[in-house]
Design a protein around this motif. Structure first.
Motif, PDB file in Angstrom:
ATOM      1  N   PRO A   1      -5.460 -15.566  24.610  1.00  0.00           N
ATOM      2  CA  PRO A   1      -6.365 -16.398  24.072  1.00  0.00           C
ATOM      3  C   PRO A   1      -6.461 -17.727  24.531  1.00  0.00           C
ATOM      4  O   PRO A   1      -7.544 -18.376  24.285  1.00  0.00           O
ATOM      5  CB  PRO A   1      -5.531 -16.346  22.429  1.00  0.00           C
TER       6      PRO A   1
ATOM      7  N   THR B   1     -10.193 -18.663  18.433  1.00  0.00           N
ATOM      8  CA  THR B   1      -8.974 -18.666  19.286  1.00  0.00           C
ATOM      9  C   THR B   1      -7.862 -18.783  18.620  1.00  0.00           C
ATOM     10  O   THR B   1      -6.672 -17.787  19.070  1.00  0.00           O
ATOM     11  CB  THR B   1      -8.980 -20.083  20.170  1.00  0.00           C
TER      12      THR B   1
ATOM     13  N   GLN C   1      -3.497 -25.415  21.340  1.00  0.00           N
ATOM     14  CA  GLN C   1      -3.909 -24.707  20.193  1.00  0.00           C
ATOM     15  C   GLN C   1      -2.923 -24.755  19.137  1.00  0.00           C
ATOM     16  O   GLN C   1      -3.266 -24.349  17.839  1.00  0.00           O
ATOM     17  CB  GLN C   1      -4.220 -23.313  20.642  1.00  0.00           C
TER      18      GLN C   1
ATOM     19  N   ASP D   1     -10.189 -21.293  25.669  1.00  0.00           N
ATOM     20  CA  ASP D   1     -10.499 -22.752  25.813  1.00  0.00           C
ATOM     21  C   ASP D   1     -10.923 -23.065  27.262  1.00  0.00           C
ATOM     22  O   ASP D   1     -11.639 -23.873  27.640  1.00  0.00           O
ATOM     23  CB  ASP D   1      -9.129 -23.315  25.535  1.00  0.00           C
TER      24      ASP D   1
END
Length: 234
Positions: A205, A115, A56, A209
Motif C-alpha cells: 500500500p 491507502t 500513513q 503514495d
C-alpha cells in the motif's frame, strides 16, 4: 473604451438623416480574479498534496489536512459565486476551474482512504495464524479450477459407466459435447476473473503514495494548460 462616430446613412423612403453610432469595447481586469480566486485555489490544491509525504500511520494529520482543504475550497467557491453577477443559467470559466480544484482536493482525501484501507487489510492478513503465500493462492485457484473440471467430468464418468451397460445414442453424444463446451467456457471465465482480481490486488500500500506524488501534480499541470489555452485563445 468608448468610440463615437457621427455618420449618416441613406434611406430612400424617409430621406437622409444623421445617426449616432456607439462602439463599446469592454475589458475585464483579469489580475483581480487571479489574485482573489485562482491563486488561493491553486495553493489549496498544492496543500492537499502535502499529505502524500506524511506517514500513513499519522491518521489525524492526514485527515485534518484533507478535511481542512475541502472545507476551505468550499468556502472559496461560495465566496466567488457571491462576488460575481448572478448568472445561474450559464457556467462560467471560474466555476469550471474551481470545480477542477475541488475534485483534485477531494481525490487526495479519497487516496488516503484507499491507502489506509489497504494497509489495514494487509496487517489483518499478517495477523492470521496461517499466512497465505502466493503459492498457496495459486494452489487454491488450481483447486477451484479442478473442482470445476471434476464437476464437469462427473456426468462424463456416469455416461461412460452407462455406456458399458447400454449403447449411447446420438442424443446422449450431443449432450456430452454441449456439457464439454459449457465446462470449458466456465473454466475460461473463471481464469479471466482470477486475472482481474490479481490486477486490483495491492501488494504494497505504500506504493500508492509514491504514485500519487507524481500523478496528481502531472495531471493538474496538464489540465491547467488545456484550461488556459482553451479560455484564452478559443
Amino acid at each position: 473604451e468608448l468610440h463615437l462616430h457621427n455618420v449618416s446613412f441613406p434611406a430612400p423612403s424617409t430621406g437622409r438623416y444623421p445617426k449616432l453610432v456607439f462602439h463599446f469595447e469592454l475589458k475585464r481586469n483579469i489580475l483581480y480574479f487571479i489574485l482573489e480566486t485562482y491563486v488561493p485555489s491553486i495553493l489549496l490544491v498544492v496543500l492537499s498534496w502535502v499529505s502524500f509525504w506524511i506517514s500513513q500511520s499519522s491518521v489525524p494529520a492526514r485527515i485534518c489536512i484533507g478535511v481542512t482543504t475541502v472545507l476551505t475550497m468550499t468556502t472559496l467557491m461560495m465566496g466567488a459565486r457571491t462576488s460575481l453577477p448572478n448568472a445561474n443559467c450559464f457556467i462560467k470559466a471560474i466555476d469550471v476551474y474551481l470545480g477542477i480544484c475541488f475534485s483534485f482536493i477531494f481525490g487526495a482525501l479519497l487516496e488516503y482512504a484507499v491507502t489506509h484501507f489497504c494497509t489495514l487489510h494487509q496487517l489483518s492478513s499478517k495477523e492470521l495464524p496461517k499466512i497465505i503465500d502466493d503459492d498457496d493462492e495459486e494452489e487454491e485457484k488450481k483447486g477451484v479450477l479442478a473442482a470445476v473440471t471434476n464437476s464437469c467430468s462427473a456426468p462424463d464418468n456416469m455416461n461412460e459407466t452407462d455406456s458399458n451397460k447400454s449403447k449411447q445414442t446420438s442424443i446422449d453424444r450431443k449432450r456430452e459435447r454441449s456439457q464439454h463446451s459449457v465446462c470449458s467456457s466456465a473454466m475460461s471465465v473463471m481464469r479471466r476473473l482470477f486475472c482481474i482480481f490479481d490486477c486490483f490486488h495491492v501488494k504494497n500500500p505504500y506504493h500508492i503514495d509514491n504514485y500519487a506524488r507524481f500523478s496528481f501534480p502531472l495531471s493538474f499541470i496538464i489540465i491547467n494548460v488545456l484550461y488556459w489555452v482553451y479560455y484564452l485563445y478559443f
